[in-house]
Motif scaffolding. Structure first.
Motif, mmCIF file in Angstrom:
data_model
loop_
_atom_site.group_PDB
_atom_site.id
_atom_site.type_symbol
_atom_site.label_atom_id
_atom_site.label_comp_id
_atom_site.label_asym_id
_atom_site.label_seq_id
_atom_site.Cartn_x
_atom_site.Cartn_y
_atom_site.Cartn_z
ATOM 1 N N ARG A 106 40.787 30.846 34.223
ATOM 2 C CA ARG A 106 41.460 30.878 35.474
ATOM 3 C C ARG A 106 41.311 29.385 36.134
ATOM 4 O O ARG A 106 40.013 29.117 36.025
ATOM 5 C CB ARG A 106 40.978 32.409 36.466
ATOM 6 N N GLY A 107 42.474 29.060 36.475
ATOM 7 C CA GLY A 107 42.049 27.911 37.081
ATOM 8 C C GLY A 107 42.765 26.505 36.069
ATOM 9 O O GLY A 107 43.128 25.215 36.126
ATOM 10 N N PRO A 148 48.456 34.343 35.157
ATOM 11 C CA PRO A 148 48.123 35.537 35.782
ATOM 12 C C PRO A 148 46.724 36.120 33.966
ATOM 13 O O PRO A 148 47.002 35.813 33.357
ATOM 14 C CB PRO A 148 49.636 36.277 35.029
ATOM 15 N N LEU A 149 46.207 36.961 35.301
ATOM 16 C CA LEU A 149 45.002 37.705 34.528
ATOM 17 C C LEU A 149 44.656 39.272 34.968
ATOM 18 O O LEU A 149 44.690 40.132 34.365
ATOM 19 C CB LEU A 149 43.829 36.556 35.062
ATOM 20 N N ALA A 178 36.215 40.813 36.886
ATOM 21 C CA ALA A 178 35.449 39.769 37.066
ATOM 22 C C ALA A 178 36.325 38.613 35.618
ATOM 23 O O ALA A 178 35.766 37.509 35.751
ATOM 24 C CB ALA A 178 34.383 39.368 36.263
ATOM 25 N N GLY A 179 37.459 38.936 35.672
ATOM 26 C CA GLY A 179 38.209 37.943 34.527
ATOM 27 C C GLY A 179 38.100 37.450 33.818
ATOM 28 O O GLY A 179 38.822 36.511 32.542
ATOM 29 N N LYS A 180 36.835 38.331 32.372
ATOM 30 C CA LYS A 180 36.942 38.771 31.564
ATOM 31 C C LYS A 180 38.261 39.602 30.271
ATOM 32 O O LYS A 180 38.309 40.180 30.409
ATOM 33 C CB LYS A 180 35.441 39.263 31.147
ATOM 34 N N ALA A 217 39.995 50.948 29.562
ATOM 35 C CA ALA A 217 40.687 51.620 30.577
ATOM 36 C C ALA A 217 41.794 50.134 31.003
ATOM 37 O O ALA A 217 42.659 50.337 31.969
ATOM 38 C CB ALA A 217 39.691 51.563 31.514
ATOM 39 N N VAL A 218 40.496 49.285 30.759
ATOM 40 C CA VAL A 218 41.220 48.376 31.527
ATOM 41 C C VAL A 218 42.789 47.605 30.679
ATOM 42 O O VAL A 218 43.679 47.408 31.448
ATOM 43 C CB VAL A 218 40.544 46.863 31.313
#
Length: 242
Positions: free
Chosen positions: A15-16, A22-23, A51-53, A59-60
């Motif tokens: 991110r950044g 998009p995350l 957490a953006g990892k 599930a994710v």
């Protein structure tokens, strides 16, 4: 000739890296809708946890895939299986098998497997065992040779000829060698794409050769004229316009 573009929405980028990277599942879904409107016919994503990892957790992964399906119905979704995500061979393979328990709407259509990784054969077998198509990622002639030696080329849904951030002439030479080794017009669909400096030259080569191409913030942030792309949809639109 119709363009066949897979939109690679985020990759392993942090991110950044880009204002519109998009995350989250919601961000990926919004981008997928915009890219479909611009002409994309498929997607490749790296799902992220809260957490953006990057993660292979079912599930994710399922949440992200289902969100894309709702935003762009009927278009296939591919997910990365990179061995850097889990960093444990046994857990990586177990995670891939666990995707088979996801409901169909949340199960990836396809998943990319890098032939340079030691777990490639086991990862491909795990995906095939739960009905998920394999995209074989080849970054070198050695990768192409390994795919052929494993005898798994006919079972792949797509072969990804992937060029790194190298000079266009170097990328063209290596890609040409790999495509020649794989053979013309036989077996699964071929996709050709580059990264950084090689992204747009490889997109042009893919168009000229009638191959599928891939564009998105995972691979490149500049438009063909060198300007910063505002988002993934702009990259897809630029590919459609070539």
């Amino acid at each position: 000739m119709a363009r066949r573009i897979q939109a690679c929405l985020n990759g392993a980028r942090a991110r950044g890296f880009h204002p519109r990277l998009p995350l989250s599942a919601a961000e990926l879904a919004a981008d997928a809708a915009a890219c479909a409107a611009a002409g994309a016919i498929a997607f490749h994503i790296h799902p992220r946890d809260a957490a953006g990892k990057e993660t292979l957790e079912a599930a994710v992964v399922g949440e992200a895939v289902a969100a894309l399906r709702a935003a762009a119905p009927g278009l296939p979704v591919s997910v990365s299986t990179g061995d850097w995500i889990e960093q444990d061979d046994a857990r990586q393979i177990a995670a891939l098998r666990s995707w088979g328990s996801l409901p169909l709407i949340a199960r990836p259509d396809e998943a990319s497997v890098n032939l340079s990784e030691p777990t490639a054969r086991d990862a491909m077998a795990a995906l095939l065992s739960v009905g998920i198509g394999v995209e074989a990622g080849l970054a070198s002639v050695a990768d192409a040779e390994r795919l052929l030696q494993l005898g798994l080329l006919p079972r792949c849904r797509r072969v990804l000829v992937e060029m790194d951030d190298v000079k266009p002439a170097t990328a063209a030479a290596v890609a040409g060698s790999m495509l020649a080794l794989l053979g013309e017009g036989r077996g699964p669909e071929r996709q050709l794409h580059g990264f950084g400096r090689s992204a747009w030259p490889m997109a042009m080569r893919a168009i000229e050769a009638g191959l599928m191409l891939r564009l998105g913030l995972e691979d490149v942030v500049e438009l063909p004229d060198g300007r910063l792309a505002p988002d993934n949809a702009a990259l897809v639109a630029a590919g459609m316009a070539l």
